[in-house]
Scaffold this motif. Structure first.
Motif, PDB file in Angstrom:
ATOM      1  N   GLY A  40     129.880  36.149 100.194  1.00  0.00           N
ATOM      2  CA  GLY A  40     129.530  37.552 100.377  1.00  0.00           C
ATOM      3  C   GLY A  40     128.121  37.907  99.951  1.00  0.00           C
ATOM      4  O   GLY A  40     127.666  39.028 100.202  1.00  0.00           O
ATOM      5  N   VAL A  41     127.405  36.987  99.315  1.00  0.00           N
ATOM      6  CA  VAL A  41     125.988  37.196  98.992  1.00  0.00           C
ATOM      7  C   VAL A  41     125.194  36.528 100.108  1.00  0.00           C
ATOM      8  O   VAL A  41     125.275  35.320 100.292  1.00  0.00           O
ATOM      9  CB  VAL A  41     125.592  36.607  97.620  1.00  0.00           C
ATOM     10  N   ARG A  42     124.449  37.317 100.870  1.00  0.00           N
ATOM     11  CA  ARG A  42     123.754  36.797 102.056  1.00  0.00           C
ATOM     12  C   ARG A  42     122.289  36.455 101.817  1.00  0.00           C
ATOM     13  O   ARG A  42     121.750  35.559 102.455  1.00  0.00           O
ATOM     14  CB  ARG A  42     123.857  37.802 103.197  1.00  0.00           C
ATOM     15  N   ALA A  43     121.630  37.195 100.916  1.00  0.00           N
ATOM     16  CA  ALA A  43     120.193  36.971 100.712  1.00  0.00           C
ATOM     17  C   ALA A  43     119.771  37.617  99.401  1.00  0.00           C
ATOM     18  O   ALA A  43     120.475  38.465  98.863  1.00  0.00           O
ATOM     19  CB  ALA A  43     119.386  37.562 101.871  1.00  0.00           C
ATOM     20  N   CYS A  44     118.605  37.178  98.926  1.00  0.00           N
ATOM     21  CA  CYS A  44     118.008  37.790  97.742  1.00  0.00           C
ATOM     22  C   CYS A  44     116.496  37.817  97.941  1.00  0.00           C
ATOM     23  O   CYS A  44     115.892  36.825  98.357  1.00  0.00           O
ATOM     24  CB  CYS A  44     118.342  37.003  96.481  1.00  0.00           C
ATOM     25  N   THR A  45     115.908  38.962  97.637  1.00  0.00           N
ATOM     26  CA  THR A  45     114.459  39.121  97.666  1.00  0.00           C
ATOM     27  C   THR A  45     114.025  39.581  96.293  1.00  0.00           C
ATOM     28  O   THR A  45     114.589  40.525  95.746  1.00  0.00           O
ATOM     29  CB  THR A  45     114.044  40.166  98.719  1.00  0.00           C
ATOM     30  N   ARG A  46     113.052  38.886  95.715  1.00  0.00           N
ATOM     31  CA  ARG A  46     112.506  39.275  94.408  1.00  0.00           C
ATOM     32  C   ARG A  46     111.151  39.920  94.597  1.00  0.00           C
ATOM     33  O   ARG A  46     110.397  39.567  95.497  1.00  0.00           O
ATOM     34  CB  ARG A  46     112.352  38.043  93.512  1.00  0.00           C
TER      35      ARG A  46
END
Length: 114
Positions: A40-46
């Motif tokens: 359910g976690v599709r992407a991460c942007t920092r």
């Protein structure tokens, strides 16, 4: 950054300057990769906030870097992801639990997209 999910989870924090290099290393090489394995976690942007200038109403204004400075934006299928056993395990995996105490001014927010 086009968002392809219905929810975004935004985590922001400041970091003790003496631990900033370790924070970035662990966040990039361990914490985010562990969380991206959670169903359910599709992407991460920092992102790291910076001071800037902006023109508003014909006036140029100086704006200080935001506080908290660091932000991570996670694209989620559902808010339920944040209480799943997989999420709970991922946030305690690796060196992140030993880095977390060096963070302050933590903010968490969930947004529904669209």
């Amino acid at each position: 950054m086009p968002v392809s999910t219905r929810y975004v989870f935004v985590v922001s924090m400041d970091v003790d300057p003496a631990h900033e290099d370790l924070f970035n290393e662990v966040y990039d090489t361990e914490h985010v990769p562990h969380l991206l394995k959670v169903p359910g976690v599709r992407a991460c942007t920092r992102a790291r906030g910076e001071p800037f200038r902006v023109s508003i109403g014909g006036e140029v204004r100086e704006v200080a870097a935001p506080s908290p400075v660091y932000t991570a934006i996670y694209e989620l299928d559902s808010p339920d992801v944040l209480t799943s056993p997989e999420w709970q395990q991922a946030v305690e995996t690796g060196r992140w639990p030993s880095v977390r105490p060096h963070t302050t001014n933590r903010h968490h927010a969930l947004y529904r997209v669209g």
